[in-house]
Design a protein around this motif. Structure first.
Motif, PDB file in Angstrom:
ATOM      1  N   ALA A 144       0.819  -1.207   0.000  1.00 47.49           N
ATOM      2  CA  ALA A 144       0.000   0.000   0.000  1.00 47.49           C
ATOM      3  C   ALA A 144       0.857   1.265   0.000  1.00 47.49           C
ATOM      4  CB  ALA A 144      -0.944   0.001   1.200  1.00 47.49           C
ATOM      5  N   ASP A 154      -0.462   0.417  -8.933  1.00 48.26           N
ATOM      6  CA  ASP A 154      -0.538  -0.806  -8.143  1.00 48.26           C
ATOM      7  C   ASP A 154       0.858  -1.206  -7.703  1.00 48.26           C
ATOM      8  OD1 ASP A 154      -0.451  -3.963  -9.843  1.00 48.26           O
ATOM      9  OD2 ASP A 154       0.605  -2.162 -10.411  1.00 48.26           O
ATOM     10  N   THR A 179      -2.156  -4.388  -4.579  1.00 47.62           N
ATOM     11  CA  THR A 179      -2.748  -3.244  -3.907  1.00 47.62           C
ATOM     12  C   THR A 179      -2.806  -2.096  -4.914  1.00 47.62           C
ATOM     13  OG1 THR A 179      -1.896  -3.895  -1.745  1.00 47.62           O
ATOM     14  CG2 THR A 179      -2.531  -1.608  -2.012  1.00 47.62           C
ATOM     15  N   GLU A 203      -7.256  -3.917  -2.128  1.00 48.20           N
ATOM     16  CA  GLU A 203      -6.334  -5.058  -2.207  1.00 48.20           C
ATOM     17  C   GLU A 203      -7.027  -6.295  -2.780  1.00 48.20           C
ATOM     18  OE1 GLU A 203      -3.089  -6.802   0.808  1.00 48.20           O
ATOM     19  OE2 GLU A 203      -5.104  -7.480   1.296  1.00 48.20           O
ATOM     20  N   ALA A 210      -8.602  -6.876  -6.813  1.00 42.80           N
ATOM     21  CA  ALA A 210      -8.390  -5.540  -6.271  1.00 42.80           C
ATOM     22  C   ALA A 210      -9.296  -4.533  -6.980  1.00 42.80           C
ATOM     23  CB  ALA A 210      -6.924  -5.130  -6.422  1.00 42.80           C
TER      24      ALA A 210
END
Length: 206
Positions: A47, A68, A121, A140, A189
């Motif tokens: 993240a 991502d 993520t 996620e 995600a």
């Protein structure tokens, strides 16, 4: 109303994959490649790194940015390569070197102890030049499976040739792109991200 997102990646294959996935869910949206500076991914989690990239792209372009951070997490290796997946064999190494090193490291491990999962993520950053006050969100997705003993398949990228999704006898590199898009960590995600993208789209249409 058409929507444009800049994807904070210089990976052309990832841009095409994002366009396929978003296009299936939001036909009015398009994904633009990012041509700005490469940020230093100094985060300690997927993240944190995703936000570093998305914030950099949003600041550079003034557009809504997506980024991502994804990788493969191997059970017996305590979660490695994890955030280091893309440079596991060194910062200048490519996919083939990364895959070969990982296979060498687990060469003596047999089923059923080769469990692994892909994690993705996705960070969304809307700059305040687009939406007053700006906006950020993160989602996620995880895709469970096992490590193959040798690479197989020609689709995809990264560790796809050695990842066998749970319940399948093929690697993700042996799946057709549209098959992968239906079940991958990135698709999962996106499923979590879509309601947020739709809220942003509604605000902009306002």
């Amino acid at each position: 109303m058409s929507l444009e997102f800049v994807l904070a990646s210089h990976n052309a294959k990832k841009v095409r994959e994002f366009q396929r996935i978003i296009g299936d869910r939001m036909p009015q949206a398009s994904v633009l490649a990012y041509d700005g500076p490469e940020p230093v991914e100094a985060g300690l989690t997927f993240a944190e790194n995703a936000f570093i990239k998305a914030r950099t792209a949003a600041a550079h372009t003034g557009r809504i940015a997506l980024a991502d951070d994804s990788g493969i997490v191997v059970d017996v290796m305590g979660g490695a390569p994890g955030i280091f997946s893309a440079r596991w064999a060194g910062s200048a190494a490519g996919d083939e070197a990364n895959v070969r090193l990982l296979l060498d490291q687990v060469a003596d491990i047999r089923r059923p102890h080769r469990g692994a999962e892909f994690r993705c993520t996705i960070a969304l950053v809307v700059p305040d030049t687009v939406l007053p006050g700006g906006h950020e969100f993160v989602a996620e997705g995880r895709w469970r499976g096992n490590l193959a003993y040798e690479p197989r398949g020609s689709h995809g990228f990264g560790y796809d040739p050695i990842f066998e999704p749970e319940g399948l006898e093929v690697t993700s590199a042996e799946l057709r792109p549209e098959q992968k898009d239906e079940q991958s960590h990135r698709a999962r995600a996106f499923a979590a991200l879509m309601p947020e993208l739709e809220r942003v789209a509604a605000q902009l249409a306002g």
